[in-house]
Design a protein around this motif. Structure first.
Motif, PDB file in Angstrom:
ATOM      1  N   VAL A  66       0.843  -1.198   0.000  1.00 24.98           N
ATOM      2  CA  VAL A  66       0.000   0.000   0.000  1.00 24.98           C
ATOM      3  C   VAL A  66       0.878   1.247   0.000  1.00 24.98           C
ATOM      4  CG1 VAL A  66      -1.647   1.320   1.391  1.00 24.98           C
ATOM      5  CG2 VAL A  66      -1.988  -1.128   1.053  1.00 24.98           C
ATOM      6  N   ALA A  67       1.951   1.247   0.779  1.00 25.79           N
ATOM      7  CA  ALA A  67       2.858   2.397   0.813  1.00 25.79           C
ATOM      8  C   ALA A  67       3.493   2.630  -0.553  1.00 25.79           C
ATOM      9  CB  ALA A  67       3.932   2.177   1.874  1.00 25.79           C
ATOM     10  N   VAL A  68       3.882   1.576  -1.229  1.00 25.33           N
ATOM     11  CA  VAL A  68       4.491   1.716  -2.559  1.00 25.33           C
ATOM     12  C   VAL A  68       3.489   2.301  -3.550  1.00 25.33           C
ATOM     13  CG1 VAL A  68       5.383   0.403  -4.528  1.00 25.33           C
ATOM     14  CG2 VAL A  68       6.252  -0.035  -2.244  1.00 25.33           C
ATOM     15  N   VAL A  69       2.239   1.871  -3.474  1.00 31.17           N
ATOM     16  CA  VAL A  69       1.211   2.404  -4.384  1.00 31.17           C
ATOM     17  C   VAL A  69       1.033   3.901  -4.159  1.00 31.17           C
ATOM     18  CG1 VAL A  69      -1.262   2.366  -4.880  1.00 31.17           C
ATOM     19  CG2 VAL A  69      -0.004   0.229  -4.707  1.00 31.17           C
ATOM     20  N   PHE A  70       0.928   4.335  -2.889  1.00 29.87           N
ATOM     21  CA  PHE A  70       0.759   5.760  -2.615  1.00 29.87           C
ATOM     22  C   PHE A  70       1.990   6.564  -3.021  1.00 29.87           C
ATOM     23  CE2 PHE A  70      -2.715   4.449   0.282  1.00 29.87           C
ATOM     24  CZ  PHE A  70      -3.704   5.281  -0.230  1.00 29.87           C
ATOM     25  N   LEU A  71       3.176   6.024  -2.803  1.00 30.12           N
ATOM     26  CA  LEU A  71       4.389   6.731  -3.227  1.00 30.12           C
ATOM     27  C   LEU A  71       4.467   6.861  -4.745  1.00 30.12           C
ATOM     28  CD1 LEU A  71       7.009   5.251  -0.758  1.00 30.12           C
ATOM     29  CD2 LEU A  71       6.217   7.607  -0.869  1.00 30.12           C
ATOM     30  N   ALA A  72       4.059   5.831  -5.461  1.00 33.57           N
ATOM     31  CA  ALA A  72       4.071   5.890  -6.926  1.00 33.57           C
ATOM     32  C   ALA A  72       3.080   6.936  -7.431  1.00 33.57           C
ATOM     33  CB  ALA A  72       3.755   4.519  -7.511  1.00 33.57           C
ATOM     34  N   ARG A  73       1.904   6.995  -6.813  1.00 34.11           N
ATOM     35  CA  ARG A  73       0.915   8.006  -7.226  1.00 34.11           C
ATOM     36  C   ARG A  73       1.451   9.410  -6.970  1.00 34.11           C
ATOM     37  NH1 ARG A  73      -4.460   7.143  -4.368  1.00 34.11           N
ATOM     38  NH2 ARG A  73      -4.910   9.054  -5.489  1.00 34.11           N
ATOM     39  N   SER A  74       2.044   9.614  -5.816  1.00 31.58           N
ATOM     40  CA  SER A  74       2.577  10.926  -5.479  1.00 31.58           C
ATOM     41  C   SER A  74       3.698  11.321  -6.435  1.00 31.58           C
ATOM     42  CB  SER A  74       3.089  10.914  -4.045  1.00 31.58           C
ATOM     43  OG  SER A  74       3.700  12.138  -3.730  1.00 31.58           O
ATOM     44  N   MET A  75       4.586  10.377  -6.732  1.00 34.30           N
ATOM     45  CA  MET A  75       5.683  10.660  -7.642  1.00 34.30           C
ATOM     46  C   MET A  75       5.160  11.014  -9.032  1.00 34.30           C
ATOM     47  SD  MET A  75       8.883   8.241  -8.757  1.00 34.30           S
ATOM     48  CE  MET A  75       7.786   7.035  -9.437  1.00 34.30           C
ATOM     49  N   THR A  76       4.127  10.310  -9.479  1.00 31.55           N
ATOM     50  CA  THR A  76       3.552  10.594 -10.792  1.00 31.55           C
ATOM     51  C   THR A  76       2.972  12.001 -10.830  1.00 31.55           C
ATOM     52  OG1 THR A  76       3.047   8.262 -11.069  1.00 31.55           O
ATOM     53  CG2 THR A  76       1.888   9.791 -12.500  1.00 31.55           C
ATOM     54  N   LYS A  77       2.269  12.407  -9.771  1.00 34.24           N
ATOM     55  CA  LYS A  77       1.717  13.763  -9.717  1.00 34.24           C
ATOM     56  C   LYS A  77       2.822  14.806  -9.788  1.00 34.24           C
ATOM     57  CE  LYS A  77      -2.368  12.891  -6.880  1.00 34.24           C
ATOM     58  NZ  LYS A  77      -2.981  13.181  -5.558  1.00 34.24           N
ATOM     59  N   HIS A  78       3.896  14.583  -9.023  1.00 29.53           N
ATOM     60  CA  HIS A  78       4.979  15.557  -9.017  1.00 29.53           C
ATOM     61  C   HIS A  78       5.716  15.607 -10.353  1.00 29.53           C
ATOM     62  CE1 HIS A  78       4.351  15.549  -4.662  1.00 29.53           C
ATOM     63  NE2 HIS A  78       4.943  16.729  -4.678  1.00 29.53           N
ATOM     64  N   LEU A  79       5.877  14.471 -10.989  1.00 28.22           N
ATOM     65  CA  LEU A  79       6.587  14.461 -12.276  1.00 28.22           C
ATOM     66  C   LEU A  79       5.774  15.133 -13.371  1.00 28.22           C
ATOM     67  CD1 LEU A  79       8.280  10.951 -12.309  1.00 28.22           C
ATOM     68  CD2 LEU A  79       9.365  13.180 -12.117  1.00 28.22           C
ATOM     69  N   LYS A  80       4.457  15.121 -13.251  1.00 26.22           N
ATOM     70  CA  LYS A  80       3.628  15.809 -14.254  1.00 26.22           C
ATOM     71  C   LYS A  80       3.797  17.320 -14.151  1.00 26.22           C
ATOM     72  CE  LYS A  80       0.099  12.289 -14.833  1.00 26.22           C
ATOM     73  NZ  LYS A  80      -1.310  11.924 -14.628  1.00 26.22           N
ATOM     74  N   ARG A  81       4.171  17.820 -12.985  1.00 26.67           N
ATOM     75  CA  ARG A  81       4.350  19.261 -12.780  1.00 26.67           C
ATOM     76  C   ARG A  81       5.724  19.756 -13.206  1.00 26.67           C
ATOM     77  NH1 ARG A  81       1.994  19.520  -6.671  1.00 26.67           N
ATOM     78  NH2 ARG A  81      -0.056  18.676  -7.130  1.00 26.67           N
ATOM     79  N   VAL A  82       6.644  18.875 -13.469  1.00 27.98           N
ATOM     80  CA  VAL A  82       7.997  19.274 -13.847  1.00 27.98           C
ATOM     81  C   VAL A  82       7.978  19.818 -15.273  1.00 27.98           C
ATOM     82  CG1 VAL A  82      10.341  18.437 -14.270  1.00 27.98           C
ATOM     83  CG2 VAL A  82       9.049  17.581 -12.321  1.00 27.98           C
ATOM     84  N   PRO A  83       8.556  21.000 -15.481  1.00 25.75           N
ATOM     85  CA  PRO A  83       8.567  21.551 -16.839  1.00 25.75           C
ATOM     86  C   PRO A  83       9.473  20.741 -17.766  1.00 25.75           C
ATOM     87  CG  PRO A  83       9.878  22.912 -15.373  1.00 25.75           C
ATOM     88  CD  PRO A  83       9.204  21.876 -14.521  1.00 25.75           C
ATOM     89  N   ALA A  84       9.197  20.842 -19.048  1.00 18.09           N
ATOM     90  CA  ALA A  84       9.990  20.106 -20.035  1.00 18.09           C
ATOM     91  C   ALA A  84      11.426  20.616 -20.063  1.00 18.09           C
ATOM     92  CB  ALA A  84       9.362  20.236 -21.411  1.00 18.09           C
ATOM     93  N   SER A  85      11.608  21.924 -19.820  1.00 20.38           N
ATOM     94  CA  SER A  85      12.938  22.515 -19.827  1.00 20.38           C
ATOM     95  C   SER A  85      13.039  23.517 -18.686  1.00 20.38           C
ATOM     96  CB  SER A  85      13.192  23.211 -21.157  1.00 20.38           C
ATOM     97  OG  SER A  85      14.407  23.918 -21.100  1.00 20.38           O
ATOM     98  N   PHE A  86      14.184  23.601 -18.067  1.00 22.97           N
ATOM     99  CA  PHE A  86      14.390  24.556 -16.989  1.00 22.97           C
ATOM    100  C   PHE A  86      15.028  25.851 -17.486  1.00 22.97           C
ATOM    101  CE2 PHE A  86      14.105  20.582 -14.634  1.00 22.97           C
ATOM    102  CZ  PHE A  86      13.212  20.951 -13.646  1.00 22.97           C
ATOM    103  N   ASP A  87      15.208  25.986 -18.795  1.00 17.97           N
ATOM    104  CA  ASP A  87      15.751  27.210 -19.361  1.00 17.97           C
ATOM    105  C   ASP A  87      14.696  28.312 -19.262  1.00 17.97           C
ATOM    106  OD1 ASP A  87      18.065  25.876 -20.042  1.00 17.97           O
ATOM    107  OD2 ASP A  87      17.306  25.337 -22.038  1.00 17.97           O
ATOM    108  N   PRO A  88      15.100  29.524 -18.859  1.00 14.87           N
ATOM    109  CA  PRO A  88      14.110  30.611 -18.792  1.00 14.87           C
ATOM    110  C   PRO A  88      13.700  31.031 -20.200  1.00 14.87           C
ATOM    111  CG  PRO A  88      16.300  31.421 -18.269  1.00 14.87           C
ATOM    112  CD  PRO A  88      16.408  29.944 -18.412  1.00 14.87           C
ATOM    113  N   PRO A  89      12.492  31.506 -20.363  1.00 16.91           N
ATOM    114  CA  PRO A  89      12.074  32.003 -21.686  1.00 16.91           C
ATOM    115  C   PRO A  89      12.950  33.181 -22.107  1.00 16.91           C
ATOM    116  CG  PRO A  89      10.182  31.752 -20.217  1.00 16.91           C
ATOM    117  CD  PRO A  89      11.408  31.530 -19.396  1.00 16.91           C
TER     118      PRO A  89
END
Length: 85
Positions: free
Chosen positions: A40-63
Motif C-alpha cells: 500500500v505504501a508503494v502504491v501511494f508513493l508511486a501516485r505521489s511521484m507521478t503527480k509531481h513528475l507531471k508538474r515538472v517543466p519540459a525545460s528549466f531554461d528561462p524564456p
C-alpha cells in the motif's frame, strides 16, 4: 573363538539442523500484514511521484524575454550599488 561384527550406523542428527526447525519456511499472519502495508505504501508513493513528475517543466531554461529582463535588472542593481558606494 571370538566373533566381532561391525554394523554401519547413520551419524546422529542434531535436534535443530542448521536453524531449520518445525516452523522453517512458514510465514506468520504478521508477516503478511507487513507485506500488505509495504505494498500500500508503494502504491501511494508511486501516485505521489507521478503527480509531481507531471508538474515538472519540459525545460528549466528561462524564456527568452524573461532572461533579457533579468539581465537588465541585474545590471541596473549593479549600477545602483556601485553609485551609492
Amino acid at each position: 573363538m571370538t566373533f566381532t561384527a561391525m554394523v554401519a550406523q547413520p551419524p546422529p542428527v542434531p535436534d535443530d539442523p542448521g536453524g531449520r526447525g518445525e516452523d522453517f519456511g512458514k510465514s506468520s499472519p504478521v508477516g503478511l500484514l507487513v507485506l500488505l502495508v509495504f505494498l500500500v505504501a508503494v502504491v501511494f508513493l508511486a501516485r505521489s511521484m507521478t503527480k509531481h513528475l507531471k508538474r515538472v517543466p519540459a525545460s528549466f531554461d528561462p524564456p527568452a524575454g524573461k532572461h533579457e529582463a533579468a539581465e537588465e535588472a541585474t545590471e541596473h542593481r549593479e549600477e545602483k550599488n556601485g553609485a551609492s558606494s
